[in-house]
Write a protein that holds these residues in place. Sequence first.
Motif, PDB file in Angstrom:
ATOM      1  N   ASN A   8       0.817  -1.216   0.000  1.00 10.24           N
ATOM      2  CA  ASN A   8       0.000   0.000   0.000  1.00 10.24           C
ATOM      3  C   ASN A   8       0.848   1.261   0.000  1.00 10.24           C
ATOM      4  OD1 ASN A   8      -1.601   2.164   1.767  1.00 10.24           O
ATOM      5  ND2 ASN A   8      -2.963   0.983   0.472  1.00 10.24           N
ATOM      6  N   GLY A   9       0.309   2.273  -0.655  1.00  9.75           N
ATOM      7  CA  GLY A   9       1.008   3.535  -0.788  1.00  9.75           C
ATOM      8  C   GLY A   9       1.392   4.164   0.538  1.00  9.75           C
ATOM      9  N   THR A  10       0.673   3.819   1.576  1.00 10.62           N
ATOM     10  CA  THR A  10       0.944   4.441   2.869  1.00 10.62           C
ATOM     11  C   THR A  10       1.919   3.618   3.710  1.00 10.62           C
ATOM     12  OG1 THR A  10      -0.946   3.297   3.795  1.00 10.62           O
ATOM     13  CG2 THR A  10      -1.323   5.536   2.978  1.00 10.62           C
ATOM     14  N   SER A  11       2.391   2.528   3.152  1.00 12.64           N
ATOM     15  CA  SER A  11       3.274   1.674   3.932  1.00 12.64           C
ATOM     16  C   SER A  11       4.670   2.289   4.020  1.00 12.64           C
ATOM     17  CB  SER A  11       3.361   0.300   3.289  1.00 12.64           C
ATOM     18  OG  SER A  11       3.957   0.415   2.016  1.00 12.64           O
TER      19      SER A  11
ATOM     20  N   ARG B 203       8.952   3.055 -12.080  1.00 14.10           N
ATOM     21  CA  ARG B 203       7.888   2.259 -11.464  1.00 14.10           C
ATOM     22  C   ARG B 203       7.482   2.801 -10.096  1.00 14.10           C
ATOM     23  NH1 ARG B 203      10.032  -3.608 -13.873  1.00 14.10           N
ATOM     24  NH2 ARG B 203       8.625  -3.496 -15.650  1.00 14.10           N
ATOM     25  N   LYS B 204       6.232   2.608  -9.761  1.00 13.59           N
ATOM     26  CA  LYS B 204       5.683   2.879  -8.414  1.00 13.59           C
ATOM     27  C   LYS B 204       5.618   4.348  -8.012  1.00 13.59           C
ATOM     28  CE  LYS B 204       7.208  -1.541  -6.855  1.00 13.59           C
ATOM     29  NZ  LYS B 204       7.631  -2.354  -5.760  1.00 13.59           N
ATOM     30  N   VAL B 205       5.746   5.256  -8.961  1.00 12.60           N
ATOM     31  CA  VAL B 205       5.763   6.669  -8.581  1.00 12.60           C
ATOM     32  C   VAL B 205       4.650   7.486  -9.239  1.00 12.60           C
ATOM     33  CG1 VAL B 205       8.183   6.810  -7.925  1.00 12.60           C
ATOM     34  CG2 VAL B 205       7.550   7.089 -10.330  1.00 12.60           C
ATOM     35  N   ARG B 206       3.804   6.856 -10.063  1.00 14.53           N
ATOM     36  CA  ARG B 206       2.738   7.625 -10.709  1.00 14.53           C
ATOM     37  C   ARG B 206       1.826   8.224  -9.639  1.00 14.53           C
ATOM     38  NH1 ARG B 206       1.429   2.868 -15.046  1.00 14.53           N
ATOM     39  NH2 ARG B 206      -0.524   2.734 -13.876  1.00 14.53           N
ATOM     40  N   SER B 207       1.640   9.545  -9.706  1.00 14.25           N
ATOM     41  CA  SER B 207       0.715  10.181  -8.766  1.00 14.25           C
ATOM     42  C   SER B 207      -0.423  10.803  -9.566  1.00 14.25           C
ATOM     43  CB  SER B 207       1.433  11.251  -7.945  1.00 14.25           C
ATOM     44  OG  SER B 207       1.714  12.384  -8.733  1.00 14.25           O
ATOM     45  N   THR B 208      -1.609  10.717  -9.011  1.00  9.70           N
ATOM     46  CA  THR B 208      -2.789  11.139  -9.754  1.00  9.70           C
ATOM     47  C   THR B 208      -3.661  12.057  -8.905  1.00  9.70           C
ATOM     48  OG1 THR B 208      -2.795   9.206 -11.202  1.00  9.70           O
ATOM     49  CG2 THR B 208      -4.926  10.206 -10.778  1.00  9.70           C
ATOM     50  N   TYR B 209      -4.309  13.005  -9.568  1.00 12.30           N
ATOM     51  CA  TYR B 209      -5.284  13.868  -8.895  1.00 12.30           C
ATOM     52  C   TYR B 209      -6.502  13.984  -9.796  1.00 12.30           C
ATOM     53  CZ  TYR B 209      -7.506  17.973  -6.836  1.00 12.30           C
ATOM     54  OH  TYR B 209      -8.411  18.826  -6.257  1.00 12.30           O
ATOM     55  N   MET B 210      -7.643  13.542  -9.285  1.00 16.46           N
ATOM     56  CA  MET B 210      -8.874  13.635 -10.075  1.00 16.46           C
ATOM     57  C   MET B 210      -9.962  14.321  -9.249  1.00 16.46           C
ATOM     58  SD  MET B 210      -8.939  10.759 -12.808  1.00 16.46           S
ATOM     59  CE  MET B 210      -7.434   9.988 -13.430  1.00 16.46           C
ATOM     60  N   ASP B 250       6.391  12.297  -2.592  1.00 17.54           N
ATOM     61  CA  ASP B 250       6.192  11.341  -1.488  1.00 17.54           C
ATOM     62  C   ASP B 250       6.516   9.923  -1.976  1.00 17.54           C
ATOM     63  OD1 ASP B 250       5.351  13.304   0.241  1.00 17.54           O
ATOM     64  OD2 ASP B 250       3.207  12.816   0.099  1.00 17.54           O
ATOM     65  N   LYS B 251       5.925   9.581  -3.113  1.00 16.90           N
ATOM     66  CA  LYS B 251       6.121   8.223  -3.639  1.00 16.90           C
ATOM     67  C   LYS B 251       7.572   8.004  -4.072  1.00 16.90           C
ATOM     68  CE  LYS B 251       1.322   7.314  -5.107  1.00 16.90           C
ATOM     69  NZ  LYS B 251       0.423   6.768  -6.135  1.00 16.90           N
TER      70      LYS B 251
END
Lengths: 486, 486
Positions: A8-11, B203-210, B250-251
């Motif tokens: 999970n993203g919050t881990s 990988r694992k860094v895509r951030s999205t705002y909808m 963050d990611k």
Amino acid sequence: MPVNQIQNGTSSSSSAAAATNGCKWPENVGIIAMDIYFPSSYVDQTDLEEFNGVSKGKYTIGLGQLKMGFTDDREDISSICLTVTESLLKKYQISPVDIGFLMIGTETIIDKSKSIKTVLMDLFKDSGNTDIEGIHATNACYGGTASLFHAIDWIESSSWDGRYALVVAADIAVYASGAARPTGGCGAVAMLIGPNAAIVLDRKVRSTYMANVYDFYKPDLSSEYPYVDGPLSNQCYLQALDQCFNLYFDKANRNRDELLNHNNHSEQQSMIELSHFDGIIFHAPYCKLVQKSVARMHLLNNLRLQAHDPSRFDTKLEKYRNVKLEESYNDREMEKLLLTLSSENFNKRTDPSLMLAREIGNMYTASLYACVISFILSDSVENLTDKRLLLFSYGSGLAASMFSARVTKDKAILSRLMKGLTDVQPRLQQRQRVPPTKFEETLNLREKTHNIAPYEPTGDVSSLMAGTYYITDINQKYHRTYSKVQ
Amino acid sequence: MPVNQIQNGTSSSSSAAAATNGCKWPENVGIIAMDIYFPSSYVDQTDLEEFNGVSKGKYTIGLGQLKMGFTDDREDISSICLTVTESLLKKYQISPVDIGFLMIGTETIIDKSKSIKTVLMDLFKDSGNTDIEGIHATNACYGGTASLFHAIDWIESSSWDGRYALVVAADIAVYASGAARPTGGCGAVAMLIGPNAAIVLDRKVRSTYMANVYDFYKPDLSSEYPYVDGPLSNQCYLQALDQCFNLYFDKANRNRDELLNHNNHSEQQSMIELSHFDGIIFHAPYCKLVQKSVARMHLLNNLRLQAHDPSRFDTKLEKYRNVKLEESYNDREMEKLLLTLSSENFNKRTDPSLMLAREIGNMYTASLYACVISFILSDSVENLTDKRLLLFSYGSGLAASMFSARVTKDKAILSRLMKGLTDVQPRLQQRQRVPPTKFEETLNLREKTHNIAPYEPTGDVSSLMAGTYYITDINQKYHRTYSKVQ
């Protein structure tokens, strides 16, 4: 609760890093939960036969349809998507923060740019979850399947962060006054996708057939109605079935170790063919076409069997041993024979999946998934566990896929899915039967007011069931405002 | 030649089974090849300033735009997608049988049901390849990014069979006569996606705002023009930037071991922040907004730095140390300061990506990917290898994502991508400069004839470049027929 706390993203960063090693696809990915929304009003197809002055049985037997759901001007594609999505989240107690992907499949386009998905973000606003991938996908009745595939792929990809995916397939299917009108309908299905699913999609066997055809399409943007070449569309459906069937079974037999029961040695030695499946489920434009498709599968399966072992060809089909598939779409004599030979198969494996299609009509993108719900509702947890399902999705234009799934062996997981569907039958019964005059009046109202702004809907809100979203206002800038029946 | 013979659908069952074990995501998935199509005619923005009687520099400096591409009634969304897709396949010598996924992102909707993807199937007809997943995705300028994400996910999923994916992002951006018209444009970008790519997505860094907003949308289905609330749209763009930026970093910092150079110990100890990137690339509705976005990133980055270590906050920004982001979108004084402070960063990391946006205008879904092409065209293979790119995709309505990529270290792989783009500059030069009167006349023709059938286009085919598909006829059933300039 997220599906997988580790990814999970919050881990924490250390556990997220650890998750990059080893096996990367989670186990048993598929449909965890489902819900369906359909209109609170319907017109009876026998009433419609009488009203339209057609022969008795034309719609009920000829098309295989019993009732048809429809909406007035209080509902649109966004409202029915809001209704079904919120209902699923509530029923299955899924927190909005645990959704990481949400995609809509629809051909009910009310805006050429703004996706329905953005409207659904209102359901996640209070939770603060704005990090949800996915927008909306369109190609006729196929958009739900495309969205389902993208959701599954997301969960198997490196971008998956342990949260659930949501897929919504929804449409309002209305036709211009005339022969096609009784083949309308309306419905929305929402599906929660993740690992440890109740209906687990088989891997590596999706087969697809796409081509450029004008069989059914919606080029007149100012109208809600499609352009339909009915005979061509029926032929395209069967042609896509031929192609997807053969490619599916090619892929299935190449990957048969994964599809078969590893403990059953005799099963592993045989080739995978139609009898492998306990449920054969179709996109249902109208139920009679599905029955004809099962009939055609009888031929397709026999042609494959004989390629493997000529003695396995059904002797009653001898005349068609060398039939050219592409020339046989209009062979009525062959169709009749196949309908007879496949009737047992149809009754056992497909008919249970058609309950909602008969009761509501064509739901376009939602149709196939309403058929899955019907199949699940047709039996008990005990009988459904470990059942194998073959699914065929068709969208005009055209885009089609065949894929398969296995119902979980875990009764608790299956029970959870089924518990969420216990209100479907009662809701069907609660619907209001509306005379054809009122139905026609309502469709005329939709036609007259389609795509106009400002507009204040006049439909009766009191007929809507609790939890239903409805339009309160469309302002002069086409901003739509919704309320919910409490 | 397929990317991965072992997993290909045509491989033997034993090797396909073997591929199910071990590491399941292929390495270095991303963009292998790219191509762009833009119209052969453009209107000069200085000519337009004079013609529209606005102050000199309003479009060229105020918007940052130099020229604007446009099409007459000979081209539509399907034709420009056909042109760019066929061009990419030919240039890079990709056989149509080696494509297993093809998805279009567009908001130029000419049919509410039939996807552009089905039209593109004509390019695969002769090869017999009909097993291609993907339809089309819509949400304003974001559909190309959604399609790219789905393509990457497919390649990392169990359904990947070793073949390439194709993503096409294309739009015809036209506005009603008035203030917004100079922000139009037209373009189509095709991308070949697979492992061992030239531009490898992190990988694992895509951030999205909808979110659900009415900033720019197309609710009047009978018109080609959008409804636009310009100030709101600018604010939404920056708001989405704020959200995506913070979530991305963050990611990125949670997954920094994967993003950083494993051989550089000092790098691994520091947090990932803006200076990590060599190229910062945006969806470009107009170039000035991109410049303002880089300016805003200077603030966002400093706010993140100070949370880590207060002494790292740029002292020239002291006044804004506690600024509330959501209240600062219209703070002109702050914007001016940030533009100055970020100018070096803009010139170095972003300006090279804006060449095509300045020359062609807004290409909606294609815009971000045209900016990637511009960035690649701005430098040599030697300088570009191993460069880190940060990308921001925005679609009104709204859907936005930030993600990142690294240019390959492999010069042969990068050279192959760049070789396919060598004709871009010559093609830009070959375009025809058309006076504003003719431009207005053409847009009026499009407006008058939009969505009518039957229709025979009148535009001059001789102005189109070789390889361009164009409409020959729209019959009374809205069937569209295309030919190609030889």
